[in-house]
Design a protein around this motif. Structure first.
Motif, short mmCIF file in Angstrom:
data_model
loop_
_atom_site.label_atom_id
_atom_site.label_comp_id
_atom_site.label_asym_id
_atom_site.label_seq_id
_atom_site.Cartn_x
_atom_site.Cartn_y
_atom_site.Cartn_z
N ILE A 70 0.84 -1.17 0.04
CA ILE A 70 0.01 0.05 -0.17
C ILE A 70 0.89 1.33 -0.02
CG2 ILE A 70 -1.70 1.34 1.47
CD1 ILE A 70 -3.24 -0.91 -0.07
N ILE A 71 2.02 1.10 0.60
CA ILE A 71 2.84 2.41 0.90
C ILE A 71 4.00 2.65 -0.27
CG2 ILE A 71 2.33 2.95 3.36
CD1 ILE A 71 5.31 1.40 3.82
N GLY A 72 3.94 1.51 -1.03
CA GLY A 72 4.65 1.55 -2.50
C GLY A 72 5.71 0.71 -2.57
N GLU A 73 6.09 -0.19 -1.56
CA GLU A 73 7.20 -1.22 -1.88
C GLU A 73 6.66 -2.32 -2.70
OE1 GLU A 73 8.58 -2.77 1.87
OE2 GLU A 73 8.42 -0.80 2.96
N ARG A 74 7.70 -3.02 -3.15
CA ARG A 74 7.44 -4.02 -4.17
C ARG A 74 7.00 -5.24 -3.46
NH1 ARG A 74 12.72 -4.87 -7.61
NH2 ARG A 74 11.42 -6.24 -8.62
N PRO A 75 5.78 -5.88 -4.04
CA PRO A 75 5.28 -7.08 -3.33
C PRO A 75 6.35 -8.41 -3.47
CG PRO A 75 4.17 -6.64 -5.39
CD PRO A 75 5.12 -5.63 -5.24
N GLY A 76 6.37 -9.01 -2.27
CA GLY A 76 7.32 -10.45 -2.42
C GLY A 76 6.55 -11.29 -1.60
N PRO A 77 7.24 -12.51 -1.32
CA PRO A 77 6.86 -13.65 -0.65
C PRO A 77 5.93 -13.13 0.69
CG PRO A 77 8.93 -14.15 -1.53
CD PRO A 77 8.75 -12.70 -1.75
N ALA A 78 6.56 -12.34 1.20
CA ALA A 78 5.81 -11.75 2.52
C ALA A 78 4.58 -11.47 2.32
CB ALA A 78 6.71 -10.91 3.36
N ALA A 79 4.12 -10.59 1.17
CA ALA A 79 3.00 -10.00 0.94
C ALA A 79 2.04 -11.19 0.55
CB ALA A 79 3.28 -9.09 -0.57
N ASP A 80 2.59 -12.32 -0.04
CA ASP A 80 1.69 -13.62 -0.18
C ASP A 80 1.19 -14.25 0.94
OD1 ASP A 80 2.03 -13.26 -3.05
OD2 ASP A 80 3.52 -14.73 -3.27
N VAL A 81 2.13 -14.10 2.04
CA VAL A 81 1.72 -14.67 3.29
C VAL A 81 0.45 -13.96 3.78
CG1 VAL A 81 2.57 -15.24 5.67
CG2 VAL A 81 4.02 -15.74 3.58
N PHE A 82 0.86 -12.81 3.77
CA PHE A 82 -0.32 -11.72 4.41
C PHE A 82 -1.76 -12.13 3.83
CE2 PHE A 82 -2.80 -8.00 4.55
CZ PHE A 82 -2.63 -7.46 5.83
N ALA A 83 -1.46 -12.02 2.30
CA ALA A 83 -2.91 -12.37 1.65
C ALA A 83 -3.40 -13.64 2.16
CB ALA A 83 -2.53 -12.17 0.12
N TRP A 84 -2.47 -14.68 2.26
CA TRP A 84 -3.07 -16.06 2.73
C TRP A 84 -3.80 -16.18 4.02
CZ3 TRP A 84 -1.69 -18.53 7.44
CH2 TRP A 84 -1.92 -19.77 7.38
N GLY A 85 -3.25 -15.24 4.81
CA GLY A 85 -3.95 -14.96 6.14
C GLY A 85 -5.45 -14.20 5.80
N GLY A 86 -5.32 -13.39 4.96
CA GLY A 86 -6.67 -12.62 4.63
C GLY A 86 -7.62 -13.64 3.99
N VAL A 87 -7.39 -14.51 3.03
CA VAL A 87 -7.85 -15.60 2.53
C VAL A 87 -8.63 -16.49 3.40
CG1 VAL A 87 -8.15 -17.37 0.94
CG2 VAL A 87 -6.88 -15.30 0.28
N LEU A 88 -7.85 -16.95 4.39
CA LEU A 88 -8.29 -18.01 5.46
C LEU A 88 -9.28 -17.06 6.45
CD1 LEU A 88 -7.30 -20.99 6.35
CD2 LEU A 88 -6.07 -19.88 4.56
N LEU A 89 -9.11 -15.63 6.69
CA LEU A 89 -10.05 -15.31 7.65
C LEU A 89 -11.36 -15.22 6.67
CD1 LEU A 89 -10.59 -14.10 10.13
CD2 LEU A 89 -9.47 -12.00 9.46
N PHE A 90 -11.32 -14.77 5.25
CA PHE A 90 -12.57 -14.66 4.63
C PHE A 90 -13.21 -15.88 4.61
CE2 PHE A 90 -14.26 -16.06 0.69
CZ PHE A 90 -15.44 -14.97 0.23
N ALA A 91 -12.40 -17.10 4.30
CA ALA A 91 -13.18 -18.45 4.57
C ALA A 91 -13.87 -18.77 5.73
CB ALA A 91 -12.06 -19.49 3.94
N ALA A 92 -13.30 -18.40 6.79
CA ALA A 92 -13.78 -18.71 8.26
C ALA A 92 -14.75 -17.61 8.54
CB ALA A 92 -12.84 -18.35 9.18
N THR A 93 -15.21 -16.57 7.93
CA THR A 93 -16.19 -15.68 8.15
C THR A 93 -17.16 -15.10 6.97
OG1 THR A 93 -14.78 -13.93 7.74
CG2 THR A 93 -14.45 -14.47 9.80
N GLY A 94 -16.60 -15.39 5.83
CA GLY A 94 -17.58 -14.89 4.71
C GLY A 94 -17.21 -13.38 4.44
#
Length: 456
Positions: A161-185
């Motif tokens: 969001i603040i302009g850094e290049r996305p890397g593996p750590a950004a994928d891990v963050f998205a993994w957490g978001g996807v799991l939380l979406f699956a658990a809550t809708g």
């Protein structure tokens, strides 16, 4: 869509599966009728990136089978993955929990581990890029957010969001978001505006109470605002391997470590998107901390009829929910709905409409275009033929060609074309995708009389 290519790299395009700021994905078929997803990405596809993505181990990933440029159009071809995406599945099924949620966590983390092992980041992990296939949850859209673009805002990591290049750590963050979406809708960082989304991503920790113990801690670490404090995909899998065995169809076995990460890593993987026929059973890997051996959660033997003989992880689409049917499946449904008399007359009718579309370079037929063949000579009173045409058109297998007209301003915009009378196939892919039609055209070629030769 007007302006879309008929073919790319030898693959016949049947229609759009999706389109957005990251590119266009087409439903496509090769000459043998095998189904693929062909992505035309927005952004550069470098040779370095191509070499990397073709080397990736396809564990819970849609396998990329070809990358190239057709004229000036770059394209990425992947296996077509059967099944609905996670967002559609949650909308039908409701939030997931227990063993199913753990299976989802393992599968997506495994896909990320395979990418990160060769120095590639996904860059746009979200519910829509996880398909519930017969072989288990499968990650598609690899690198859909290519060089110079970013992914879906509600699943972007704070540093992106603040302009850094996305890397593996950004994928891990998205993994957490996807799991939380699956658990809550619910999308964990949803806001009424882009500014609201950014504020939540940068300053608000989401409520993790819907997640079970153990998984809650892992997701919390994955959603840390500081990328350096997030676990790697290997660490996620190691943590998942220590959770209680709530999924009886998973068992731990040893496996070899992934290939060594190259010294120079590309920025992102090209997109893949939906399966022809994967050759191997995907493994859900849980790596140890940097050792040569890892633990792999493999699917235990179960009934494979649903997956076409391919064992899968225990998370299947809700009943009645599936991915888009193939062009051949649509055509066969129409065929099965016809009366015996209509079926008897269908080959001759279709072959007349396919003039110029038949896969026979030796056939002297006009190329399709604005003057695509019309239904000349057909009786308006022939109810059978009219009904057949209606059903084929309603299914999207036939279309009425647009006719250009003088530009005219209307309340909704400028009118430049109207629907004409000529009817033609929606695309040349129909002949390749529908085996029954392919057989009819082959029979026509073998029975067509040869043209008379000139005097010697």
């Amino acid at each position: 869509m007007p302006g879309d290519p008929r073919t790319l790299g030898g693959y016949w395009l049947a229609g759009r599966l999706g389109a957005g700021g990251r590119g266009v994905v087409y439903d496509a078929y090769d000459d043998e009728g095998r189904r693929f997803a062909v992505k035309v990405p927005r952004g550069e596809v470098t040779q370095q990136l191509t070499d990397a993505v073709l080397r990736v181990r396809p564990c819970q990933l849609a396998r990329v089978v070809d990358v190239g440029v057709d004229g000036t159009v770059p394209y990425i071809v992947s296996e077509f993955v059967e099944g609905p995406d996670l967002r559609r599945a949650v909308a039908r099924h409701g939030p997931y929990g227990g063993a199913e949620l753990r299976v989802l966590a393992v599968a997506v983390a495994t896909a990320l581990r395979s990418l990160h092992a060769i120095g590639v980041a996904h860059r746009d992990l979200r519910p829509e890029s996880v398909l519930l296939s017969p072989g288990g949850p499968t990650l598609i859209d690899l690198g859909a957010a290519g060089v110079g673009t970013v992914g879906t805002p509600t699943y972007l990591a704070p540093e992106v969001i603040i302009g850094e290049r996305p890397g593996p750590a950004a994928d891990v963050f998205a993994w957490g978001g996807v799991l939380l979406f699956a658990a809550t809708g619910r999308d964990p960082f949803h806001g009424e505006s882009l500014g609201g989304v950014m504020h939540r991503l940068l300053a608000v920790d989401p409520d993790l109470d819907a997640l079970p113990d153990g998984l809650r801690e892992l997701v919390g670490r994955a959603l840390d605002k500081r990328p350096a404090d997030r676990p790697s995909a290997d660490a996620l899998l190691a943590g998942l391997a220590t959770l209680p065995a709530t999924a009886p169809n998973l068992r731990a076995v040893p496996d070899a470590a992934p290939d060594t990460v190259p010294d120079t890593a590309p920025d992102a993987a090209p997109d893949a998107a939906p399966d022809a026929a994967p050759k191997s059973v995907p493994d859900a890997a849980a790596a140890g901390s940097g050792g040569a051996a890892v633990t792999v959660l493999r699917p235990a033997p179960r009934d494979t009829a649903r997956g076409g003989g391919r064992p899968g992880l225990g998370l299947v689409p809700p009943d009645g929910l599936a991915g888009p049917p193939s062009l051949g499946e649509l055509a066969e449904r129409v065929y099965e709905s016809l009366t015996p008399r209509q079926r008897e007359r269908l080959p001759a009718l279709l072959l007349r409409l396919l003039n110029g579309y038949l896969p026979d370079e030796g056939c002297a037929s006009p190329a399709p275009g604005d003057d695509a063949p019309a239904l000349e000579g057909l009786s308006a009173e022939d109810a059978d033929e009219s009904e057949v045409l209606t059903r084929l058109t309603d299914a999207g297998l036939l279309v009425r060609r647009s006719v250009p007209v003088r530009a005219t301003r209307t309340e909704v915009g400028t009118l430049v074309a109207v629907s004409g009378e000529p009817i033609a196939p929606a695309g040349a892919a129909l002949v390749r995708a529908w085996p029954r039609l392919g057989a009819w055209t082959a029979e026509t070629r073998t029975t067509r009389p040869k043209a008379a030769g000139g005097a010697g």
